[in-house]
Write a protein that holds these residues in place. Structure first.
Motif, PDB file in Angstrom:
ATOM      1  N   LEU A 175       0.840  -1.209   0.000  1.00  0.00           N
ATOM      2  CA  LEU A 175       0.000   0.000   0.000  1.00  0.00           C
ATOM      3  C   LEU A 175       0.874   1.258   0.000  1.00  0.00           C
ATOM      4  CD1 LEU A 175      -2.768  -0.932   2.633  1.00  0.00           C
ATOM      5  CD2 LEU A 175      -2.848  -1.197   0.133  1.00  0.00           C
ATOM      6  N   LEU A 176       1.919   1.235   0.817  1.00  0.00           N
ATOM      7  CA  LEU A 176       2.788   2.418   0.901  1.00  0.00           C
ATOM      8  C   LEU A 176       3.579   2.615  -0.386  1.00  0.00           C
ATOM      9  CD1 LEU A 176       4.036   2.104   4.590  1.00  0.00           C
ATOM     10  CD2 LEU A 176       2.199   3.535   3.681  1.00  0.00           C
ATOM     11  N   GLU A 177       3.934   1.504  -1.007  1.00  0.00           N
ATOM     12  CA  GLU A 177       4.630   1.583  -2.303  1.00  0.00           C
ATOM     13  C   GLU A 177       3.713   2.266  -3.329  1.00  0.00           C
ATOM     14  OE1 GLU A 177       7.578   0.598  -3.501  1.00  0.00           O
ATOM     15  OE2 GLU A 177       7.145   0.629  -5.661  1.00  0.00           O
ATOM     16  N   ALA A 178       2.447   1.843  -3.341  1.00  0.00           N
ATOM     17  CA  ALA A 178       1.486   2.457  -4.279  1.00  0.00           C
ATOM     18  C   ALA A 178       1.323   3.936  -3.961  1.00  0.00           C
ATOM     19  CB  ALA A 178       0.142   1.733  -4.194  1.00  0.00           C
ATOM     20  N   ALA A 179       1.206   4.265  -2.686  1.00  0.00           N
ATOM     21  CA  ALA A 179       1.032   5.669  -2.291  1.00  0.00           C
ATOM     22  C   ALA A 179       2.190   6.519  -2.804  1.00  0.00           C
ATOM     23  CB  ALA A 179       0.931   5.772  -0.765  1.00  0.00           C
ATOM     24  N   GLY A 180       3.369   5.969  -2.722  1.00  0.00           N
ATOM     25  CA  GLY A 180       4.580   6.711  -3.075  1.00  0.00           C
ATOM     26  C   GLY A 180       4.737   7.010  -4.551  1.00  0.00           C
ATOM     27  N   HIS A 181       3.862   6.452  -5.383  1.00  0.00           N
ATOM     28  CA  HIS A 181       3.909   6.750  -6.822  1.00  0.00           C
ATOM     29  C   HIS A 181       2.970   7.895  -7.206  1.00  0.00           C
ATOM     30  CE1 HIS A 181       6.647   3.596  -8.028  1.00  0.00           C
ATOM     31  NE2 HIS A 181       6.004   2.764  -7.231  1.00  0.00           N
ATOM     32  N   ALA A 182       2.419   8.573  -6.216  1.00  0.00           N
ATOM     33  CA  ALA A 182       1.496   9.684  -6.523  1.00  0.00           C
ATOM     34  C   ALA A 182       2.243  10.805  -7.239  1.00  0.00           C
ATOM     35  CB  ALA A 182       0.886  10.213  -5.226  1.00  0.00           C
ATOM     36  N   PRO A 183       1.514  11.562  -8.067  1.00  0.00           N
ATOM     37  CA  PRO A 183       2.135  12.733  -8.687  1.00  0.00           C
ATOM     38  C   PRO A 183       2.517  13.742  -7.611  1.00  0.00           C
ATOM     39  CG  PRO A 183      -0.238  12.691  -9.107  1.00  0.00           C
ATOM     40  CD  PRO A 183       0.103  11.405  -8.430  1.00  0.00           C
ATOM     41  N   ASP A 184       3.588  14.464  -7.878  1.00  0.00           N
ATOM     42  CA  ASP A 184       4.170  15.262  -6.796  1.00  0.00           C
ATOM     43  C   ASP A 184       5.008  16.395  -7.397  1.00  0.00           C
ATOM     44  OD1 ASP A 184       5.688  16.137  -4.615  1.00  0.00           O
ATOM     45  OD2 ASP A 184       7.040  14.420  -4.730  1.00  0.00           O
ATOM     46  N   HIS A 185       4.473  17.599  -7.369  1.00  0.00           N
ATOM     47  CA  HIS A 185       5.201  18.751  -7.913  1.00  0.00           C
ATOM     48  C   HIS A 185       6.503  18.960  -7.134  1.00  0.00           C
ATOM     49  CE1 HIS A 185       4.899  23.245  -9.347  1.00  0.00           C
ATOM     50  NE2 HIS A 185       5.989  22.626  -9.767  1.00  0.00           N
ATOM     51  N   GLY A 186       7.609  18.931  -7.855  1.00  0.00           N
ATOM     52  CA  GLY A 186       8.902  19.211  -7.234  1.00  0.00           C
ATOM     53  C   GLY A 186       9.558  18.009  -6.589  1.00  0.00           C
ATOM     54  N   LYS A 187       8.934  16.833  -6.746  1.00  0.00           N
ATOM     55  CA  LYS A 187       9.476  15.608  -6.140  1.00  0.00           C
ATOM     56  C   LYS A 187       9.788  15.785  -4.643  1.00  0.00           C
ATOM     57  CE  LYS A 187      11.658  13.664 -10.331  1.00  0.00           C
ATOM     58  NZ  LYS A 187      10.392  13.572 -11.017  1.00  0.00           N
ATOM     59  N   LEU A 188       8.898  16.438  -3.962  1.00  0.00           N
ATOM     60  CA  LEU A 188       9.107  16.684  -2.525  1.00  0.00           C
ATOM     61  C   LEU A 188       8.647  15.504  -1.671  1.00  0.00           C
ATOM     62  CD1 LEU A 188       7.816  20.377  -2.327  1.00  0.00           C
ATOM     63  CD2 LEU A 188      10.175  19.562  -2.605  1.00  0.00           C
ATOM     64  N   LYS A 189       7.782  14.690  -2.268  1.00  0.00           N
ATOM     65  CA  LYS A 189       7.165  13.585  -1.507  1.00  0.00           C
ATOM     66  C   LYS A 189       6.750  14.080  -0.112  1.00  0.00           C
ATOM     67  CE  LYS A 189       9.155   9.718  -4.043  1.00  0.00           C
ATOM     68  NZ  LYS A 189       7.998   9.475  -4.889  1.00  0.00           N
ATOM     69  N   PRO A 190       5.807  15.003  -0.070  1.00  0.00           N
ATOM     70  CA  PRO A 190       5.472  15.626   1.219  1.00  0.00           C
ATOM     71  C   PRO A 190       4.596  14.761   2.115  1.00  0.00           C
ATOM     72  CG  PRO A 190       4.063  16.497  -0.501  1.00  0.00           C
ATOM     73  CD  PRO A 190       5.022  15.551  -1.179  1.00  0.00           C
ATOM     74  N   TRP A 191       4.197  13.593   1.627  1.00  0.00           N
ATOM     75  CA  TRP A 191       3.306  12.739   2.426  1.00  0.00           C
ATOM     76  C   TRP A 191       4.104  11.947   3.455  1.00  0.00           C
ATOM     77  CZ3 TRP A 191       3.325  12.443  -3.030  1.00  0.00           C
ATOM     78  CH2 TRP A 191       4.262  11.548  -3.550  1.00  0.00           C
ATOM     79  N   ARG A 192       3.427  11.666   4.542  1.00  0.00           N
ATOM     80  CA  ARG A 192       3.958  10.767   5.578  1.00  0.00           C
ATOM     81  C   ARG A 192       2.826   9.836   5.972  1.00  0.00           C
ATOM     82  NH1 ARG A 192       7.394  13.341   4.035  1.00  0.00           N
ATOM     83  NH2 ARG A 192       9.051  14.513   5.073  1.00  0.00           N
TER      84      ARG A 192
END
Ligand SMILES: Cc1cc2nc3c(=O)[nH]c(=O)nc-3n(C[C@H](O)[C@H](O)[C@H](O)COP(=O)(O)O)c2cc1C
Length: 168
Positions: free
Chosen positions: A29-46
């Motif tokens: 699930l977390l792997e899938a979450a981590g493929h979300a689009p993300d302006h600036g490649k900040l990966k701001p999710w936790r």
């Protein structure tokens, strides 16, 4: 499952029971979450798992936050709030830890990216047959609750995800 089938069949579980997702499933699930689009490649999710020893402290923080927001909140209402958290098979708190030092990516875009990560996670849960509920409620906006999962007061809880086996 085809992607369009997962999209069409994703829905909030009416009720959840055990078992919760396995560690391998959570990792997927977390792997899938981590493929979300993300302006600036900040990966701001936790994503913070609130299971085992952390669960009771989180349940207490949620109940206390409701009394912070409403001093008239009764002991009975506090108990109900605690129970809602205690009985969940598995909880993942999804947050946005905003990078304020990157003006090119405004806060709202970072929060949207975190929301997209949650939707990816929910579609993956659908694919894996895991029941899910996306909740927020007043507790999600409480500094006390944020602190209980290691977040700062100006971070955003975007979802309190309850995961488990959907009761039909
Ligand atoms: C940001 C966000 C917060 C939500 N918070 C809650 C909530 O606190 N309680 C709730 O019952 N539903 C909440 N929902 C809505 C449900 O998760 C659900 O998506 C909605 O009821 C539609 O049902 P469905 O998921 O079966 O299509 C929230 C949805 C979003 C996107």
């Amino acid at each position: 499952m085809e992607l369009f089938d997962a999209i069409a069949s994703r829905s909030t579980a009416k009720s959840l029971t055990g078992p919760g997702p396995t560690p391998t499933q959570i990792a997927r699930l977390l792997e899938a979450a981590g493929h979300a689009p993300d302006h600036g490649k900040l990966k701001p999710w936790r994503f913070v798992a609130v299971n085992g020893a952390e669960r009771e402290a989180f349940a207490n923080a949620v109940a206390e936050s409701r009394r912070d927001q409403n001093p008239g909140f009764t002991d009975e209402q506090m108990l109900l709030e605690r129970e809602k958290i205690r009985r969940s098979p598995s909880i993942l708190v999804a947050a946005c830890v905003v990078r304020k030092d990157i003006p090119k990516v405004p806060e709202i875009e970072q929060v949207i990216a975190a929301g997209a990560a949650v939707e990816n996670l929910l579609l993956a849960a659908t694919e894996l047959g895991i029941g899910a509920m996306w909740k927020t409620g007043p507790a999600a906006y409480s500094a006390r609750v944020k602190a209980a999962v290691g977040l700062a007061a100006d971070d955003h809880i975007v979802a309190i995800l309850h995961l488990g086996t959907a009761v039909k």
